[in-house]
Design an enzyme around this catalytic site. Sequence first.
Site, short mmCIF file in Angstrom:
data_model
loop_
_atom_site.label_atom_id
_atom_site.label_comp_id
_atom_site.label_asym_id
_atom_site.label_seq_id
_atom_site.Cartn_x
_atom_site.Cartn_y
_atom_site.Cartn_z
N HIS A 261 54.41 -41.42 -72.30
CA HIS A 261 53.70 -42.63 -72.73
C HIS A 261 53.72 -42.65 -74.25
CE1 HIS A 261 50.58 -45.64 -73.26
NE2 HIS A 261 50.72 -45.94 -71.98
N ASP A 313 51.58 -45.25 -63.63
CA ASP A 313 52.55 -45.69 -62.61
C ASP A 313 52.91 -44.57 -61.64
OD1 ASP A 313 54.05 -47.68 -65.15
OD2 ASP A 313 52.77 -48.34 -63.50
C1 SDX Z 1 53.50 -48.32 -68.87
O1 SDX Z 1 52.03 -49.08 -73.53
C2 SDX Z 1 51.34 -49.03 -72.46
O2 SDX Z 1 50.10 -48.84 -72.51
C3 SDX Z 1 52.12 -49.20 -71.15
C4 SDX Z 1 51.31 -48.99 -69.90
C5 SDX Z 1 50.29 -50.11 -69.72
O3 SDX Z 1 49.25 -49.86 -69.09
O4 SDX Z 1 50.62 -51.27 -70.13
O5 SDX Z 1 50.65 -47.74 -69.95
C6 SDX Z 1 52.21 -49.04 -68.66
O6 SDX Z 1 54.45 -48.91 -69.26
C7 SDX Z 1 53.55 -46.83 -68.66
C8 SDX Z 1 54.95 -46.22 -68.98
C9 SDX Z 1 55.83 -46.45 -67.75
N1 SDX Z 1 57.24 -46.09 -68.06
C10 SDX Z 1 57.80 -44.99 -67.55
O7 SDX Z 1 57.22 -44.19 -66.82
C11 SDX Z 1 59.27 -44.83 -67.91
C12 SDX Z 1 59.55 -43.40 -68.31
N2 SDX Z 1 58.88 -43.11 -69.57
C13 SDX Z 1 59.62 -43.24 -70.74
O8 SDX Z 1 60.80 -43.90 -70.81
C14 SDX Z 1 58.83 -43.06 -72.01
O9 SDX Z 1 57.96 -42.01 -71.85
C15 SDX Z 1 58.08 -44.27 -72.55
C16 SDX Z 1 58.97 -45.46 -72.60
C17 SDX Z 1 56.91 -44.55 -71.67
C18 SDX Z 1 57.59 -43.93 -73.95
O10 SDX Z 1 58.73 -43.68 -74.68
P1 SDX Z 1 58.68 -43.43 -76.27
O11 SDX Z 1 57.28 -43.38 -76.78
O12 SDX Z 1 59.59 -44.44 -76.89
O13 SDX Z 1 59.21 -41.95 -76.42
P2 SDX Z 1 60.70 -41.61 -76.66
O14 SDX Z 1 61.57 -42.47 -75.82
O15 SDX Z 1 60.93 -41.58 -78.12
O16 SDX Z 1 60.78 -40.11 -76.07
C19 SDX Z 1 60.31 -39.02 -76.84
C20 SDX Z 1 60.98 -37.78 -76.24
C21 SDX Z 1 62.48 -37.98 -76.04
O17 SDX Z 1 63.07 -36.70 -76.09
P3 SDX Z 1 64.19 -36.43 -77.20
O18 SDX Z 1 65.27 -37.47 -76.92
O19 SDX Z 1 63.49 -36.66 -78.55
O20 SDX Z 1 64.60 -35.01 -76.94
O21 SDX Z 1 60.45 -37.55 -74.91
C22 SDX Z 1 61.51 -37.70 -73.97
C23 SDX Z 1 62.61 -38.48 -74.63
O22 SDX Z 1 63.87 -38.14 -74.08
N3 SDX Z 1 60.95 -38.48 -72.86
C24 SDX Z 1 61.30 -38.33 -71.59
C25 SDX Z 1 60.50 -39.22 -70.88
N4 SDX Z 1 59.71 -39.89 -71.72
C26 SDX Z 1 60.00 -39.43 -72.95
N5 SDX Z 1 62.21 -37.52 -71.00
C27 SDX Z 1 62.31 -37.61 -69.66
N6 SDX Z 1 61.54 -38.44 -68.90
C28 SDX Z 1 60.66 -39.26 -69.48
N7 SDX Z 1 59.92 -40.08 -68.71
#
Ligand code: SDX
Length: 370
Positions: A261, A313
Amino acid sequence: MGEQQVKAGLDGVIATDTDISYLDVENEEIVLKGYDLIELAEKKNYLDLVHLLFEGNLPDQNGRLSMESALKDEYTLPDNFFQLFSMLPKETHAMDAMRTGISALAGYDGQIDDRSTEANRDKALKILAKMPNIVANSYHTLQGEAPVPANTDLPYSSNFLYMITGKEPTNLEAETFDQSLMVYSEHEMPNSTFAARVIASTNADIYGAMTGAVSSLKGNLHGGANEAVMHMLLEAETVDGMSKLLHEKLRNKERVMGFGHRVYMKKMDPRALLMKKALHKLAVEQGRVDLYDMCVRGEEVIRDEKGLYPNLDYYAAPVYYLLNIPIPLYTPIFFAARVVGLGAHVIEQHDNNRLYRPRVHYTGPRGLQP
Ligand code: SDX
């Protein structure tokens, strides 16, 4: 313009003042108009929260009853409305059908361009009242099934679940579904709420703002994750299968849906914890503790391997599965619950507006001759 650093994804940028909600990560509290959302979700119901966000206070019994009847008065959709859904290709995603329905409502609203607080609140309530009908019956229509009429003897959230499944929910099912609507209702400035405020900041109407928010929420980095989580659990089938599948995803450097998140980062989403407890209760009642155990194993693998925690989720998806909700409706329900938060944000934007218009850091060439 001075050399300002680009904040990728507007990470950490404060976009506006608001008195609606705030994610106090430090104290692990989701503040909603001064209350803790998790406490509200444990002690109150969704319509109490609607009254809080639209009227500014928690209702007494009379306040809740009048909110309930105001919504019931607006449940129905215009007569020829379902022809809209029957014209769509049957492969249309439930989010796209819902988005079409919300967008079409604009043409029926005589006060569409009135941006006063009262007019916006009326419109937000109208949209909220029609969401169960739009979500459930656009889906039934696309499935070639007859629309399910509202059961006005049931409270708002129980009727919503009834219109989806066609069955009156048990007390536990009704309570769990209502709690899920509360934890999905409002969450500060997610991408879809920001989209709604950006659109409203041009003086565009609430229907346009809501339509934009649906488009944003469908993405699997945002609301679309709950649907993806359930497909992942069904693919995994068992606890060991879950462990294997997640390790494979991590080896392939895939994003694992339901984890991570932008704001919570290395902490558990407090809403996920509440839905985890709700899942356990449902799983025990239905003899599906295996599904709960799969989710727990998934949590352990991703925490140990990536230091990431579940978001809402991740646990909302299996809860909806045990409530017999079709998987394509998971994200539409997320949106329907969030209509109350989105409505509050559009009201706040129109009440004290400044057009959103950020700048850029230009990296292209200069001085080329045509
Ligand atoms: C919702 O904003 C809100 O409040 C949203 C929400 C709401 O109530 O409205 O809470 C609802 O959208 C929840 C999130 C649902 N989405 C997912 O579950 C999809 C999977 N999650 C991710 O894609 C990710 O965690 C985000 C999109 C939620 C957040 O991404 P960020 O803040 O842009 O973080 P990032 O992409 O820069 O990742 C940071 C690191 C990376 O590693 P490196 O590349 O630096 O080595 O963490 C890793 C990412 O690869 N990472 C993950 C991951 N989430 C982050 N690796 C594997 N699986 C994941 N889910």
